[in-house]
Design an enzyme around this catalytic site. Sequence first.
Site, PDB file in Angstrom:
ATOM      1  N   HIS A 123      -3.135   2.857   2.157  1.00 50.97           N
ATOM      2  CA  HIS A 123      -4.065   1.733   2.259  1.00 50.97           C
ATOM      3  C   HIS A 123      -5.432   2.166   1.748  1.00 50.97           C
ATOM      4  CE1 HIS A 123      -5.478  -2.098   3.780  1.00 50.97           C
ATOM      5  NE2 HIS A 123      -6.551  -1.476   4.241  1.00 50.97           N
ATOM      6  N   GLU A 126      -6.338   8.219  -3.647  1.00 56.45           N
ATOM      7  CA  GLU A 126      -4.966   7.783  -3.345  1.00 56.45           C
ATOM      8  C   GLU A 126      -3.939   8.660  -4.051  1.00 56.45           C
ATOM      9  OE1 GLU A 126      -5.010   2.962  -2.640  1.00 56.45           O
ATOM     10  OE2 GLU A 126      -4.763   3.717  -4.674  1.00 56.45           O
TER      11      GLU A 126
END
Length: 200
Positions: free
Chosen positions: A109, A174
């Site tokens: 996320h 990420e």
Amino acid sequence: MSRVAVFVSGNGSNLQAILDAAASPSYPAQVVLVVSNKAGVFALERAQKAGIPVQVIPHGDFPDRSSFEDTLIAAVEKAGADLIALAGFMRVLSPRFVERYPNRILNIHPALLPSFPGTHAIEQAWRYGAKVTGVTVHFVDKGTDTGPVVLQEAIAVSPKETLESLEKKVHSVEHRLYPEAIRLFAEGKIRVQGRKVEIL
């Protein structure tokens, strides 16, 4: 060696990061299947280029979510996957699906949960004027972005930050954090006790 099924719905940049990591002989996990609920997305091209089996399971082809998820489960089981990694998979999984794979479904996320859950998290943080945002890798539970946190990394938001520059920062983190979380899972270094996750 952990066997990973990656669920995608779009471009697949996090899938690419996982594939790149898995290309190393020392990496303890391998991607054995890429599943998309949408045909024609670039993530499928990434998988095919890497020689990974793909399966397109359009959710709109099913009369209900239960039958859609039964087909997802059949694909995961046939591939012998012991971990599911959601990488931009834009479908909410039911409690029934999640209960079948307890602490075996990871999601990434683009915010520091529990802040800015749901979609468009990078833009949410930027518009809110947050001074710090980040990236969270967590296990999936019955809620939306509420599962136990495995890894988090903070990202400073400068006063002159543009949405585009912040997106680049977040995606860079990420692409490093997700393969690391999968590595920790594959090496048996994640211990979950309630909401707490201990990295061994």
